[in-house]
Enzyme design. Structure first.
Site, PDB file in Angstrom:
ATOM      1  N   HIS A 111       2.101   3.655   8.618  1.00 57.14           N
ATOM      2  CA  HIS A 111       2.346   5.088   8.417  1.00 57.14           C
ATOM      3  C   HIS A 111       3.559   5.236   7.493  1.00 57.14           C
ATOM      4  CE1 HIS A 111       2.227   9.345   9.428  1.00 57.14           C
ATOM      5  NE2 HIS A 111       3.544   9.288   9.481  1.00 57.14           N
ATOM      6  N   GLU A 179       5.786  -0.607   2.495  1.00 58.06           N
ATOM      7  CA  GLU A 179       4.585  -0.805   3.325  1.00 58.06           C
ATOM      8  C   GLU A 179       3.970  -2.171   3.037  1.00 58.06           C
ATOM      9  OE1 GLU A 179       1.699   2.448   3.383  1.00 58.06           O
ATOM     10  OE2 GLU A 179       3.259   3.833   2.753  1.00 58.06           O
TER      11      GLU A 179
HETATM   12  C1  GAR Z   1      -0.477   4.628   2.714  1.00 57.39           C
HETATM   13  O1  GAR Z   1       0.687   5.174   2.172  1.00 57.39           O
HETATM   14  C2  GAR Z   1      -0.492   4.751   4.213  1.00 57.39           C
HETATM   15  O2  GAR Z   1       0.780   4.629   4.787  1.00 57.39           O
HETATM   16  C3  GAR Z   1      -1.005   6.165   4.387  1.00 57.39           C
HETATM   17  O3  GAR Z   1      -2.045   6.268   3.435  1.00 57.39           O
HETATM   18  C4  GAR Z   1      -1.705   5.449   2.312  1.00 57.39           C
HETATM   19  C5  GAR Z   1      -2.888   4.569   2.013  1.00 57.39           C
HETATM   20  O4  GAR Z   1      -2.672   3.885   0.795  1.00 57.39           O
HETATM   21  N1  GAR Z   1      -1.473   6.388   5.705  1.00 57.39           N
HETATM   22  C6  GAR Z   1      -1.256   7.521   6.357  1.00 57.39           C
HETATM   23  O5  GAR Z   1      -0.706   8.489   5.870  1.00 57.39           O
HETATM   24  C7  GAR Z   1      -1.764   7.518   7.789  1.00 57.39           C
HETATM   25  N2  GAR Z   1      -1.248   8.627   8.503  1.00 57.39           N
HETATM   26  P1  GAR Z   1      -3.559   2.644   0.385  1.00 57.39           P
HETATM   27  O6  GAR Z   1      -5.030   3.090   0.512  1.00 57.39           O
HETATM   28  O7  GAR Z   1      -3.210   2.373  -1.032  1.00 57.39           O
HETATM   29  O8  GAR Z   1      -3.255   1.520   1.304  1.00 57.39           O
END
Ligand code: GAR
Length: 208
Positions: A111, A179
């Site tokens: 998150h 992340e």
């Molecule tokens: C990421 O920033 C993740 O933390 C967020 O969606 C993005 C996905 O990016 N998740 C949330 O907001 C969940 N509440 P990605 O598809 O490039 O991994």
């Protein structure tokens, strides 16, 4: 150490999936992504999985009348591939106890905020809320998933300062970099059997 087959559930871009796949493929111990499941038929994550030669399937929630039927299809696919750890990576469906109880303490999510702050939001909306709240520090959280959204036991957090000139987009980019470090770290800890869930807390019982 027993081998951990990781299954990734993703709905979109898939940068966390790719960072995780690349990090795990360099590791000495035997944890690797064996399957990617997307609920979105044209999600870019599927192309990334193909490029890395990782099997991927689409389970489209629109083709299921109920959340339970969708989740049972997910469970079935993951079990078929002998998945021991499920990683949500930008997976935009809320999971009910049907799924979460099946993989108890074996589902993680990333998150883009320092939970429990800014829970329940997705993507750039999180960073807009962070800037509007005027907080000076933000970051990301990898946590175990429970039926309560964004409230499960926290495994890893990484922080960074919010700058005067930050926009939601600039913050999103910098948080994403964190992340990509935090998720492999959490999975490595799991794969080595170092995580103990005690109530709302995760105890790390050794070091990498
Ligand atoms: C990421 O920033 C993740 O933390 C967020 O969606 C993005 C996905 O990016 N998740 C949330 O907001 C969940 N509440 P990605 O598809 O490039 O991994």
């Amino acid at each position: 150490m027993a081998k951990v087959n990781v299954g990734v559930l993703a709905s979109g871009r898939g940068s966390n999936f790719e960072a995780l796949a690349r990090a795990l493929s360099r590791d000495v111990f035997d944890a690797g992504i064996r399957l990617v499941v997307s609920n979105v038929p044209d999600a870019p994550v599927l192309k990334r999985a193909e490029a890395l030669e990782i099997p991927c399937v689409v389970i489209n929630h629109h083709e299921h009348k109920t959340r339970q039927s969708f989740e049972l299809a997910l469970i079935n696919e993951l079990e078929h591939h002998d998945i021991g750890l499920v990683c949500l990576a930008g997976f935009m469906r809320i999971l009910s106890p049907t799924f979460v109880d099946h993989f108890r303490d074996r589902v993680m999510n990333v998150h883009p905020s320092l939970l429990p702050a800014f829970a329940g939001l997705h993507g750039e909306a999180v960073h807009t809320a962070v800037i509007e709240a005027g907080v000076k520090v933000t970051g990301c959280t990898v946590h175990f998933v429970t039926a309560e959204v964004d409230a499960g036991p926290i495994i890893v957090q990484r922080t960074l300062p919010v700058r005067e000139e930050d926009t939601p987009a600039s913050l999103a980019l910098r948080v994403l970099v964190e992340e990509h470090q935090a998720y492999p770290e959490a999975v490595r800890l799991f794969a080595q059997g170092l995580l103990k869930v005690e109530g709302r807390r995760v105890r790390i019982t050794g070091t990498l």
